[in-house]
Motif scaffolding. Structure first.
Motif, PDB file in Angstrom:
ATOM      1  N   PRO A 134      -3.710 -10.621 -18.213  1.00  0.00           N
ATOM      2  CA  PRO A 134      -3.655 -10.178 -16.817  1.00  0.00           C
ATOM      3  C   PRO A 134      -2.241 -10.255 -16.244  1.00  0.00           C
ATOM      4  N   LEU A 135      -1.512 -11.305 -16.619  1.00  0.00           N
ATOM      5  CA  LEU A 135      -0.152 -11.439 -16.094  1.00  0.00           C
ATOM      6  C   LEU A 135       0.755 -10.369 -16.698  1.00  0.00           C
ATOM      7  N   VAL A 136       0.547 -10.050 -17.986  1.00  0.00           N
ATOM      8  CA  VAL A 136       1.367  -9.003 -18.603  1.00  0.00           C
ATOM      9  C   VAL A 136       1.165  -7.687 -17.854  1.00  0.00           C
ATOM     10  N   PHE A 137      -0.091  -7.366 -17.554  1.00  0.00           N
ATOM     11  CA  PHE A 137      -0.353  -6.139 -16.802  1.00  0.00           C
ATOM     12  C   PHE A 137       0.262  -6.230 -15.405  1.00  0.00           C
ATOM     13  N   ALA A 138       0.178  -7.409 -14.784  1.00  0.00           N
ATOM     14  CA  ALA A 138       0.740  -7.555 -13.444  1.00  0.00           C
ATOM     15  C   ALA A 138       2.259  -7.365 -13.468  1.00  0.00           C
ATOM     16  N   LEU A 139       2.897  -7.895 -14.515  1.00  0.00           N
ATOM     17  CA  LEU A 139       4.350  -7.711 -14.617  1.00  0.00           C
ATOM     18  C   LEU A 139       4.675  -6.240 -14.871  1.00  0.00           C
ATOM     19  N   GLY A 140       3.841  -5.604 -15.709  1.00  0.00           N
ATOM     20  CA  GLY A 140       4.011  -4.166 -15.917  1.00  0.00           C
ATOM     21  C   GLY A 140       3.899  -3.425 -14.596  1.00  0.00           C
ATOM     22  N   PHE A 141       2.961  -3.867 -13.769  1.00  0.00           N
ATOM     23  CA  PHE A 141       2.804  -3.265 -12.439  1.00  0.00           C
ATOM     24  C   PHE A 141       4.098  -3.377 -11.654  1.00  0.00           C
ATOM     25  N   ILE A 142       4.668  -4.594 -11.609  1.00  0.00           N
ATOM     26  CA  ILE A 142       5.864  -4.787 -10.781  1.00  0.00           C
ATOM     27  C   ILE A 142       6.990  -3.876 -11.259  1.00  0.00           C
ATOM     28  N   PHE A 143       7.185  -3.843 -12.594  1.00  0.00           N
ATOM     29  CA  PHE A 143       8.275  -3.042 -13.152  1.00  0.00           C
ATOM     30  C   PHE A 143       8.060  -1.549 -12.852  1.00  0.00           C
ATOM     31  N   LEU A 144       6.857  -1.032 -13.187  1.00  0.00           N
ATOM     32  CA  LEU A 144       6.623   0.405 -13.041  1.00  0.00           C
ATOM     33  C   LEU A 144       6.566   0.801 -11.571  1.00  0.00           C
ATOM     34  N   PHE A 145       5.973  -0.080 -10.749  1.00  0.00           N
ATOM     35  CA  PHE A 145       5.907   0.219  -9.319  1.00  0.00           C
ATOM     36  C   PHE A 145       7.308   0.272  -8.720  1.00  0.00           C
ATOM     37  N   ALA A 146       8.178  -0.628  -9.174  1.00  0.00           N
ATOM     38  CA  ALA A 146       9.550  -0.619  -8.664  1.00  0.00           C
ATOM     39  C   ALA A 146      10.245   0.683  -9.058  1.00  0.00           C
ATOM     40  N   MET A 147      10.010   1.125 -10.303  1.00  0.00           N
ATOM     41  CA  MET A 147      10.597   2.401 -10.736  1.00  0.00           C
ATOM     42  C   MET A 147      10.129   3.541  -9.838  1.00  0.00           C
ATOM     43  N   GLY A 148       8.858   3.534  -9.534  1.00  0.00           N
ATOM     44  CA  GLY A 148       8.316   4.598  -8.687  1.00  0.00           C
ATOM     45  C   GLY A 148       8.744   4.435  -7.244  1.00  0.00           C
ATOM     46  N   GLY A 149       8.771   3.188  -6.776  1.00  0.00           N
ATOM     47  CA  GLY A 149       9.103   2.938  -5.377  1.00  0.00           C
ATOM     48  C   GLY A 149      10.537   3.305  -5.052  1.00  0.00           C
ATOM     49  N   ILE A 150      11.453   2.964  -5.960  1.00  0.00           N
ATOM     50  CA  ILE A 150      12.864   3.241  -5.678  1.00  0.00           C
ATOM     51  C   ILE A 150      13.121   4.743  -5.682  1.00  0.00           C
ATOM     52  N   THR A 151      12.480   5.471  -6.639  1.00  0.00           N
ATOM     53  CA  THR A 151      12.676   6.920  -6.613  1.00  0.00           C
ATOM     54  C   THR A 151      11.993   7.536  -5.403  1.00  0.00           C
ATOM     55  N   GLY A 152      11.040   6.813  -4.819  1.00  0.00           N
ATOM     56  CA  GLY A 152      10.419   7.298  -3.587  1.00  0.00           C
ATOM     57  C   GLY A 152      11.440   7.422  -2.472  1.00  0.00           C
ATOM     58  N   LEU A 153      12.439   6.550  -2.478  1.00  0.00           N
ATOM     59  CA  LEU A 153      13.457   6.627  -1.430  1.00  0.00           C
ATOM     60  C   LEU A 153      14.306   7.879  -1.575  1.00  0.00           C
ATOM     61  N   VAL A 154      14.509   8.313  -2.829  1.00  0.00           N
ATOM     62  CA  VAL A 154      15.242   9.563  -3.046  1.00  0.00           C
ATOM     63  C   VAL A 154      14.477  10.716  -2.384  1.00  0.00           C
ATOM     64  N   LEU A 155      13.157  10.648  -2.482  1.00  0.00           N
ATOM     65  CA  LEU A 155      12.345  11.712  -1.905  1.00  0.00           C
ATOM     66  C   LEU A 155      12.194  11.551  -0.400  1.00  0.00           C
ATOM     67  N   GLY A 156      12.237  10.316   0.076  1.00  0.00           N
ATOM     68  CA  GLY A 156      12.062  10.093   1.507  1.00  0.00           C
ATOM     69  C   GLY A 156      13.297  10.459   2.302  1.00  0.00           C
ATOM     70  N   SER A 157      14.434  10.455   1.626  1.00  0.00           N
ATOM     71  CA  SER A 157      15.664  10.811   2.313  1.00  0.00           C
ATOM     72  C   SER A 157      15.784  12.328   2.312  1.00  0.00           C
ATOM     73  N   ALA A 158      15.831  12.907   3.521  1.00  0.00           N
ATOM     74  CA  ALA A 158      15.694  14.368   3.630  1.00  0.00           C
ATOM     75  C   ALA A 158      16.744  15.116   2.816  1.00  0.00           C
ATOM     76  N   GLY A 159      17.974  14.609   2.784  1.00  0.00           N
ATOM     77  CA  GLY A 159      19.040  15.332   2.087  1.00  0.00           C
ATOM     78  C   GLY A 159      18.751  15.490   0.613  1.00  0.00           C
TER      79      GLY A 159
END
Lengths: 540, 97, 198
Positions: A350-375
């Protein structure tokens, strides 16, 4: 009573026919299991559709399915994965099973309504699938059903959106049930600050379900009305405005992203302290950030519409507001990491999956800012960058949250343990596969490959092929994980009450729990992550 | 516990409801009358203000919200705030186009 | 399983369900307000085509039905099933009146070709067409809720008759009343927005 019957818990046959016992059950645990099985079945269908898309894109031009089929397949992949799998995944399956247990309650507040929600879910899913085989053929609009195309296409959009309407109703009723359950059915001593973070996440999610989903309901009703009665509400020639469709659609569908991710965050917040033997860092900030995400999520929908022809002022306002959502999300990530700091970490699946979550979510979340910034969004809008972003967040985030939840609660649900080594291996294969599958999409998007295209220029071939290889690795990981779980459900080693030595109420019950849950109403005297009173003799 | 016992200490009777009904009827008459006077944009504002007064009467008395606990009142407030956000933020776009 | 009675929980559940109804209409109010902002003069002219007398009558009918819905709860709580049932009967009668008046309004318009896709309406400018698209959608959805609310009251009426909704456990009637008041509440906004726009 025989030993076998005791061990079967709520799964034990009750003397009536199988159909009556399961289809008409009002037991929250059984309803949760029904959801879990249905979601798994639909997930498998969705995965195969996704594999099919990747396979078709292996070479430019037509490989083996035609354009119209391709359009239908990506629409269906989206509709199934979003509305039938991801949105109900954690709340309807694990929320139903474990929320009442974590609260020390006998059931949810409205058990019959819960049964009704499940039926609606099945009917809605069946209706959405029926759109494939009836009328003018499978819908080809993409899961967003944008007008004017959805209003004029000859494919079977009306039936598909009717399915979405019914699924939305099911989601609303589940949310309603959870809110009342959390308010009314907490055990004595279980104050709001002793609630598990999973319950808090479900609470925040439930409010989004209740307040945002009706907007989707009215939007899809308007599509149906537009198609059947020719109302012209979104037709500029008749005084309508197609951009208003996008507003209404995203007023729901952006908060829906938080319906998907918040419960997964709740699962991760529950798992990390257990496997670090340490109380969660910043309980109140995690609770606050869940509520803040739920609220802020309802302010930012128009960042999906920067190139729609919306006013420039609105583009700037919504772009600015979008950055605000990043703050509570980051607060959670920091809290999880701080919880792990100097904890005695046990690297269980369960912890391995949770860590996978943090890593992959961070990858997705940070690129979300590229999309959230209108330019920057103007550059990558509607390219594979977007596809990569939301698959990282939804598959890497919610999907991994779901897998973490399965591996965390599997012993409680079935009273058996899976092969832990195989589970960890599957998790690692999945992490590799997901990066192989979706990272090339970021590069494709930056180079200008538009999403939803059936064909592409030859220069994109190698990245597309890399992504397809990744899809096969992902599939291998999923197959291994499912094999391990299904095999262990029958052959796994029996476990006791509390194999993970967790401190929340569901682990005080036998595995699997009996139908009536608690023999005597529990009295809660400590917080959910206080491990000082967990006894060692209850283990596996 | 019997549902009556829980609510006995605040038991609005026939009289109060009839008074609220009379107020609602009077306000309906007022809003129809006001609409015949030309105030320009203010007409919409006045009509909505009167409708909101009527709505409050319905919510607080007919729907008993006045006698409910704070949790429920907060929930109602949240629902209306969210609706206001949805309408207001859409105007960010359309009013500036 | 024993019957689980939670008066406050049942009422809270009903309120939360009402929020979803409010937001359902909320989506349409978003469309209405934005479109009104775009076509103020067309909306004014189109609004003049609606019959204010009928609209006002219907408003009064619905408010009065709401009063009887509220009184039925008081009646039952004071112990009189007869008062409760009479009040429900009056509520249902007035609801029928509302629907009949609405029917005459609609059919009159439809005969004149004023409906989406109708001969007359398609000749008019976009703003007026938008007004009537929204008018039919919103009052239509509201009418559907009136019918649903009548169904709910019929169900509660039978529960009172067979004795499962009693002066001690009246939450079913109270919730039916809450639903009915919401239908009234939405009409309170629809009425000025469609009939009195100047």
């Amino acid at each position: 009573m025989t030993t076998d019957a005791v061990n079967a818990g709520f799964m034990a046959p009750g003397g009536k026919s199988w159909l009556r016992e399961w289809l008409f059950t009002v037991d929250h645990k059984r309803i949760g299991m029904l959801y879990l099985w249905c979601i798994t079945a639909f997930f498998v269908v969705g995965v195969f559709l996704g594999l099919l898309l990747r396979l078709e894109l292996f070479w430019p031009g037509r490989d083996f399915i035609g354009q119209q089929t391709y359009n239908a397949v990506f629409t269906l992949h989206g509709v199934i994965m979003i509305f039938i799998v991801v949105i109900p995944s954690i709340p309807a399956a694990f929320g139903n099973i474990f929320l009442p247990l974590q609260l020390g309650a006998e059931d949810v507040a409205f058990p019959k309504l819960n049964m009704f929600s499940f039926w609606l879910y099945v009917i809605g899913g069946a209706t959405a699938l029926a759109s494939l085989f009836s009328g003018g053929g499978a819908p080809d609009t993409g899961w967003t059903f944008y007008v004017p195309f959805s209003a004029v296409t000859t494919t079977n959009v009306s039936v598909a959106v009717a399915g979405v309407f019914i699924l939305g109703f099911s989601s609303i009723l589940t949310g309603l049930n959870f809110i009342v359950t959390i308010h009314r059915l907490r055990a004595p001593g279980l104050t709001w600050t002793r609630l598990t973070l999973f319950a808090w996440a479900l609470y925040a999610t439930a409010w989004i379900q209740v307040l945002a989903t009706p907007i989707l309901s009215i939007t899809v009703i308007l599509i149906i009305v537009e198609r059947l009665l020719g109302m012209g509400i979104f037709d500029p020639a008749r005084g309508g405005d197609p951009i208003l469709y996008q507003h209404l659609f995203w007023i729901y569908s952006h908060p829906a992203v938080y319906i998907m991710i918040l419960p997964a965050m709740g699962v991760v917040s529950d798992i990390i302290p257990v496997f670090c033997r340490k109380s969660i860092f910043g309980y109140k900030t995690i609770v606050g950030s869940s509520l803040a995400i739920a609220f802020a999520g309802s302010l930012v929908w128009a960042h999906h519409m920067f190139v729609s022809g919306m006013s420039d002022t609105a583009v700037m306002v919504f772009s600015f507001l979008t950055f605000i959502v990043a703050v509570p999300s980051a607060v959670k990530v920091f809290n999880w990491l701080s919880t792990m700091y100097k904890g005695s970490i046990r690297l269980e699946p369960p912890l391995v999956f949770a860590l996978g979550f943090i890593f992959l979510f961070a990858m997705g979340g940070i690129t979300g800012l590229v999309l959230g910034s209108a330019g920057t969004d103007m550059h990558v809008h509607d390219t594979y960058f977007v596809v990569g972003h939301f698959h990282y967040v939804i598959f890497g985030g919610t999907g991994f949250g779901m897998f973490a939840a399965i591996h965390y609660w599997f012993p409680k649900m079935y009273g058996r343990m899976y092969n832990r080594r195989m589970a960890t291996t599957a998790a690692l294969i999945l992490i590799v596969g997901l990066n192989g599958l979706y990272f090339p999409m970021y590069l494709l998007g930056l180079e200008g490959m538009p999403r939803r295209y059936y064909d592409y220029l030859p220069q994109f071939t190698s990245l597309h092929q890399l992504s397809t290889y990744g899809s096969w690795i992902t599939f291998a990981g999923l197959a291994l994980m499912l094999y391990n779980l299904i095999h262990s459900r029958y052959r796994g080693a029996p476990v006791g009450r509390n194999p993970w030595k967790a401190a929340t109420l569901e682990w005080t019950l036998p595995s699997p729990p009996p139908t009536h849950n608690f023999d005597t109403e529990p009295v809660v005297t400590h917080g959910p992550y206080d491990f000082s009173e967990v006894r060692d003799d209850d283990g596996a | 516990m019997n549902e009556n016992e829980r609510t006995k200490h605040h038991d609005p009777g026939y009289g109060l409801f009839i008074a609220v009904w009379a107020a609602l009827m009077a306000l309906t008459a007022v809003t129809v009358e006001v609409s015949t006077i030309h105030l320009g944009f203010l007409n919409v504002v006045v009509a909505m203000a009167i409708a909101s007064v009527k709505a409050s009467l319905v919510v607080f008395f007919f729907m008993h919200l006045k006698y409910e606990n704070r949790t429920l009142k907060t929930m109602v407030l949240v629902a209306f705030v969210i609706l206001a956000i949805f309408i207001g933020f859409t105007f960010f776009d359309t009013a500036n186009r | 399983m024993t019957e689980h009675r939670d008066y406050l929980g049942a009422k809270m559940g009903m309120w939360i369900f009402l929020f979803t109804e409010i937001l359902l209409f909320g989506g349409l109010f978003v469309l209405y307000s934005v479109t009104l902002g775009r076509y103020p003069t067309e909306f004014h002219e189109a609004s003049k085509l609606l019959d204010v007398t009928m609209g006002t009558t219907n408003t009064m009918v619905l408010i009065t039905s709401s009063l009887f819905a509220a009184l039925s709860v008081v009646g039952l709580r004071k112990g009189s099933r007869k008062v409760a049932k009479t009040c429900i009967f009056l509520t249902l009668t007035l609801a029928c009146c509302f629907l009949v008046i609405k029917y005459f309004e609609w059919s009159h318009k439809i005969h004149a070709g004023i409906y989406p896709g109708g001969g007359t309406l398609t000749q008019w400018e976009p703003g007026k067409q938008a007004f009537f698209s929204l008018y039919y959608t919103m009052t239509g959805l509201h009418g559907l809720h009136v019918i649903l609310g009548m169904g709910v009251f019929l169900w509660v009426w039978t529960r009172i008759a067979v004795g499962t909704c009693t002066p001690e456990h009246f939450v079913a009637l109270e919730n039916a009343g809450l639903y009915w008041h919401l239908v009234d509440l939405i009409w309170i906004y629809l009425f000025p927005l469609y009939y009195l726009i100047t």
